[in-house]
Design a protein around this motif. Structure first.
Motif, short mmCIF file in Angstrom:
data_model
loop_
_atom_site.label_atom_id
_atom_site.label_comp_id
_atom_site.label_asym_id
_atom_site.label_seq_id
_atom_site.Cartn_x
_atom_site.Cartn_y
_atom_site.Cartn_z
N LYS A 7 0.83 -1.21 0.00
CA LYS A 7 0.00 0.00 0.00
C LYS A 7 0.86 1.26 0.00
O LYS A 7 0.58 2.23 -0.73
N LEU A 8 1.94 1.26 0.78
CA LEU A 8 2.81 2.43 0.82
C LEU A 8 3.52 2.65 -0.51
O LEU A 8 3.78 3.79 -0.90
N GLY A 9 3.83 1.57 -1.22
CA GLY A 9 4.52 1.72 -2.50
C GLY A 9 3.62 2.13 -3.63
O GLY A 9 4.02 2.92 -4.50
N THR A 10 2.38 1.62 -3.67
CA THR A 10 1.48 1.89 -4.79
C THR A 10 0.68 3.18 -4.61
O THR A 10 0.67 4.04 -5.49
N ASP A 11 0.04 3.34 -3.46
CA ASP A 11 -0.87 4.48 -3.27
C ASP A 11 -0.15 5.75 -2.81
O ASP A 11 -0.59 6.85 -3.13
N PHE A 12 0.93 5.61 -2.05
CA PHE A 12 1.59 6.79 -1.48
C PHE A 12 2.93 7.09 -2.15
O PHE A 12 3.59 8.06 -1.77
N GLY A 13 3.35 6.29 -3.09
CA GLY A 13 4.53 6.59 -3.89
C GLY A 13 5.85 6.51 -3.15
O GLY A 13 6.81 7.19 -3.55
N LEU A 14 5.96 5.70 -2.11
CA LEU A 14 7.23 5.54 -1.40
C LEU A 14 8.07 4.49 -2.11
O LEU A 14 7.61 3.38 -2.38
N LYS A 15 9.32 4.81 -2.42
CA LYS A 15 10.19 3.90 -3.17
C LYS A 15 10.84 2.89 -2.22
O LYS A 15 11.52 3.26 -1.27
N ASN A 16 10.61 1.62 -2.52
CA ASN A 16 11.19 0.51 -1.76
C ASN A 16 11.05 0.72 -0.25
O ASN A 16 12.05 0.88 0.47
N PRO A 17 9.83 0.75 0.29
CA PRO A 17 9.66 1.01 1.73
C PRO A 17 10.21 -0.12 2.59
O PRO A 17 9.92 -1.29 2.36
N LEU A 18 11.02 0.25 3.59
CA LEU A 18 11.57 -0.68 4.57
C LEU A 18 10.94 -0.35 5.92
O LEU A 18 11.20 0.71 6.50
N ILE A 19 10.11 -1.26 6.42
CA ILE A 19 9.30 -0.97 7.60
C ILE A 19 9.97 -1.53 8.85
O ILE A 19 10.42 -2.68 8.87
N THR A 20 10.05 -0.70 9.88
CA THR A 20 10.55 -1.11 11.20
C THR A 20 9.43 -0.88 12.21
O THR A 20 8.88 0.22 12.29
N VAL A 21 9.10 -1.92 12.97
CA VAL A 21 8.04 -1.84 13.97
C VAL A 21 8.67 -1.66 15.34
O VAL A 21 9.50 -2.47 15.76
N VAL A 22 8.33 -0.59 16.02
CA VAL A 22 8.90 -0.25 17.33
C VAL A 22 7.78 -0.29 18.37
O VAL A 22 6.72 0.31 18.19
N GLU A 23 8.04 -1.01 19.46
CA GLU A 23 7.06 -1.11 20.53
C GLU A 23 7.22 0.06 21.50
O GLU A 23 8.34 0.38 21.93
N ILE A 24 6.10 0.69 21.87
CA ILE A 24 6.11 1.81 22.81
C ILE A 24 6.18 1.27 24.23
O ILE A 24 5.41 0.36 24.60
N ASP A 25 7.09 1.82 25.02
CA ASP A 25 7.25 1.34 26.39
C ASP A 25 6.07 1.75 27.27
O ASP A 25 5.53 0.93 28.01
N LYS A 26 5.66 3.02 27.20
CA LYS A 26 4.54 3.51 28.01
C LYS A 26 3.50 4.14 27.09
O LYS A 26 3.60 5.33 26.76
N PRO A 27 2.50 3.38 26.66
CA PRO A 27 1.49 3.96 25.76
C PRO A 27 0.65 5.05 26.41
O PRO A 27 0.08 5.89 25.71
N GLU A 28 0.58 5.05 27.76
CA GLU A 28 -0.24 6.07 28.44
C GLU A 28 0.36 7.46 28.32
O GLU A 28 -0.33 8.45 28.58
N LEU A 29 1.64 7.57 27.93
CA LEU A 29 2.27 8.88 27.74
C LEU A 29 2.27 9.31 26.28
O LEU A 29 2.91 10.29 25.93
N SER A 30 1.57 8.58 25.41
CA SER A 30 1.46 8.94 24.00
C SER A 30 0.10 9.59 23.76
O SER A 30 -0.94 8.95 23.95
N PRO A 31 0.05 10.87 23.36
CA PRO A 31 -1.25 11.52 23.14
C PRO A 31 -2.09 10.84 22.08
O PRO A 31 -3.31 10.77 22.20
N SER A 32 -1.46 10.31 21.03
CA SER A 32 -2.23 9.67 19.96
C SER A 32 -2.93 8.41 20.47
O SER A 32 -4.11 8.19 20.18
N VAL A 33 -2.22 7.59 21.24
CA VAL A 33 -2.82 6.36 21.77
C VAL A 33 -3.96 6.68 22.72
O VAL A 33 -5.03 6.07 22.67
N MET A 34 -3.76 7.66 23.60
CA MET A 34 -4.81 8.01 24.56
C MET A 34 -6.00 8.66 23.89
O MET A 34 -7.14 8.47 24.31
N CYS A 35 -5.77 9.44 22.80
CA CYS A 35 -6.89 10.00 22.03
C CYS A 35 -7.74 8.89 21.42
O CYS A 35 -8.97 8.93 21.48
N ASN A 36 -7.09 7.89 20.84
CA ASN A 36 -7.82 6.78 20.24
C ASN A 36 -8.59 5.98 21.28
O ASN A 36 -9.73 5.55 21.05
#
Length: 288
Positions: A68-97
């Motif tokens: 999806k990132l390569g076709t729809d958003f035009g990113l060339k050869n996307p290399l994805i790294t998944v990082v785990e958040i240590d404290k999600p309660e201190l992330s505004p985006s997670v708490m908003c959701n």
């Protein structure tokens, strides 16, 4: 195309990409994404609370996101790294959701707000402010602000130590907007530190200086121990997973215990605990 138009186009694509990731990996607790262009391709770092949901069974989820990132958003050869958040309660985006999911399920907005304030402050935040606006009670639009702790609202300090995010939720009454601003202690500025002096009034200045130096040395030693323990507690483990010839990096935080397997289960568990919180309306009814 001028530089201004290029910048506007890139920002618009980033907004669309953020909305897509927030909707696609919502159950994984998506926080934010960092994109960096390299000579070999585009490196995309996804910060989530549960990396296993993003990767999927045998890498099916990560492959779909890569295509999806390569076709729809035009990113060339996307290399994805998944990082785990240590404290999600201190992330505004997670708490908003999470707060939006609570309100979408029918929880009273004040109860959800008080629960979010409590969770953020208990996990070591310096301050938090939650603003909720929209058709909260009737046909007329209204807004409420709830604040706890120390939170700079303007100037250099607000840009340095405060993170914020906005989420929207659709209800039968209309659209409700949620804005959460969190000040973290890790970025604390000396102006916001509270210092206590235990110096006696009738003591010699020389004795006071000697005592202060010894106490400072002890404090520095204890701080060093605390820092060492924090460093041990926040150690990250990097794993490489090979899926059909492509390597995917997964950064996991050690020593973390999750009660729920997904964000939906975490919200369901929080709803049960949320029933014990007393809102302002319940307190007013008891006083009548």
């Amino acid at each position: 195309m001028s530089a201004v138009k290029n910048m506007i186009k890139d920002n618009y694509n980033m907004m669309l990409l953020r909305d897509y990731l927030r909707a696609t990996i919502k159950d994984a607790g998506f926080s934010h994404a960092d994109i960096a262009k390299t000579p070999t391709g585009t490196k995309v770092s996804l910060y989530v609370t549960r990396p296993g949901i993003v990767i999927g069974r045998k890498g099916s989820g990560i492959r779909a996101i890569t295509e999806k990132l390569g076709t729809d958003f035009g990113l060339k050869n996307p290399l994805i790294t998944v990082v785990e958040i240590d404290k999600p309660e201190l992330s505004p985006s997670v708490m908003c959701n999470r707060m939006a999911s609570h309100i979408e399920r029918g929880t009273a907005f004040r109860r959800a707000t008080m629960w979010t304030l409590k969770q953020v402050m208990e996990n070591g935040a310096m301050g938090v402010q939650i603003t909720i606006s929209g058709k909260l009670r009737g046909d007329r639009s209204a807004f409420e602000k709830h604040t706890a702790g120390i939170l700079p609202r303007a100037g250099y300090h607000a840009e340095t130590i405060v993170d914020e995010d906005i989420a929207h939720v659709k209800t039968p009454m209309g659209l409700i907007g949620i804005r959460i601003r969190i000040a973290k202690k890790e970025k604390e500025i000396p102006e916001f530190e509270l210092k206590k002096s235990d110096k006696p009034k009738d003591a010699d200045p020389a004795e006071i200086e000697v005592k202060d130096e010894s106490s400072d040395a002890k404090d520095s030693g204890s701080d060093a121990k605390d820092v060492g323990s924090d460093a041990k507690g926040e150690q990250a483990k990097v794993e490489e997973i090979e899926i059909e010839g492509s390597k995917i990096e997964v950064v996991k935080a050690e020593g973390k215990k999750d009660e729920a397997a997904s964000e939906t289960e975490a919200i369901a568990i929080a709803e049960e605990k949320m029933k014990s919180i007393e809102t302002h309306e319940e307190v007013e009814e008891t006083l009548k």
